[in-house]
Write a protein that holds these residues in place. Sequence first.
Motif, short mmCIF file in Angstrom:
data_model
loop_
_atom_site.label_atom_id
_atom_site.label_comp_id
_atom_site.label_asym_id
_atom_site.label_seq_id
_atom_site.Cartn_x
_atom_site.Cartn_y
_atom_site.Cartn_z
N ALA A 16 34.19 37.07 42.25
CA ALA A 16 35.38 38.23 42.04
C ALA A 16 35.36 39.18 42.93
O ALA A 16 35.53 40.41 42.68
CB ALA A 16 35.88 38.49 40.80
N PHE A 17 33.97 40.31 42.39
CA PHE A 17 33.61 41.34 42.94
C PHE A 17 34.30 41.35 44.72
O PHE A 17 34.14 42.24 44.61
CB PHE A 17 32.29 41.97 42.64
N LEU A 19 35.75 39.61 46.30
CA LEU A 19 37.67 39.53 46.48
C LEU A 19 37.93 40.90 46.16
O LEU A 19 38.95 41.38 47.16
CB LEU A 19 37.83 38.42 46.10
N THR A 20 37.63 41.22 45.56
CA THR A 20 38.35 42.30 45.04
C THR A 20 37.53 44.19 45.54
O THR A 20 38.07 44.42 46.18
CB THR A 20 37.94 43.17 43.99
N LEU A 24 39.02 47.30 48.98
CA LEU A 24 38.72 48.57 48.72
C LEU A 24 37.94 49.07 50.13
O LEU A 24 38.61 49.60 50.37
CB LEU A 24 38.02 47.95 47.83
#
Length: 340
Positions: A16-17, A19-20, A24
Amino acid sequence: MSMRRPLGLILIALGAFFLTLAPLVRFYVADKVVRAPLNRYQQTRLEAPNASYFDTASFKSRKGVTLVAENTVRGDVRANNGNDDIAVWDSSTEISDKATGKQIEIQGYRIAFDRRTSELVNCCGVHVGGDTSVKMSGYGLLFPLADVHKRDYPFFDMTTRRELPMRFEGEEQVQGIDTYRFVQQVPLTKSAKVDFKVPGGMLGLGKTSKAQKVDRYFTATITEWVDPRTGVPVKHRQNIRSTIQTPDGRGSMTVAAADLVTVDKDQRKLADMADGYALQIALARIWGPIAAVLVGLVLLGIGVAVGVAAGRRTPPAAMKAPRRSDGRFGDVPAGPTPPR
């Protein structure tokens, strides 16, 4: 078994990190990377064979000479008053006779522009030849960074001090780079007043003509070969013609005529610089976000698989009851004893 569940959760969190992280990198980090540098330093040499100019020392015209233009661009980091969004660059050009080394002319100006869009702004002591009253607009030394299209762009001409269109005219390969070719036509424009009179004979008015007041005029065809990935020009051509003319236009004389082109060595240097910028832009805008998405999906998939495996329960093996002395198992009633 007991370690699989927390390991799966850790992998899911990491996925999830990443993908976030992808958006960014694309929309924040890329914005910081895809900018014109504040401390730019660049030297470029242009040459014009078979040129001509008027030698003011000997008062004679020199023809068939090779003129050299040495251009230096230097970023002034302290001139932007701490505004990190604005770059300030000084440009100076020294034109000389290659054979004699005689200096013919020096040109200089300062520009300030938005580091993301490359559009000129009026601040930070911008000037042309020391004249700080000049108001600049359009583009100056750079095209839009990493966003060059097949269309016309308004460019500010420093000699005539006016905004003129730089027109797209085609594609061409230069030093291994597929470039866009843009051409700017500078019409005949009065560029300066001359504070002395010139003999009429030198202006084609006859040997007996008296000295005349004159003004200086300039015209040029400027061609830029631009790397569309970065907005960096990798080749420059400036076909210039400078004349002096009487106010009524009857008399004139050519002061300088030259077709200046970036030398091959500096073309290769500019092409290498463009390739380096293109790699940085691609890493920030394309490959970095793609890599983050792929890593995130892989970690997420492995984490889910590990978590599912940890949640399964293996059925316990059947427990056998102890055998009794009569051959039966467990606590099952024996029943009547069969007759013998």
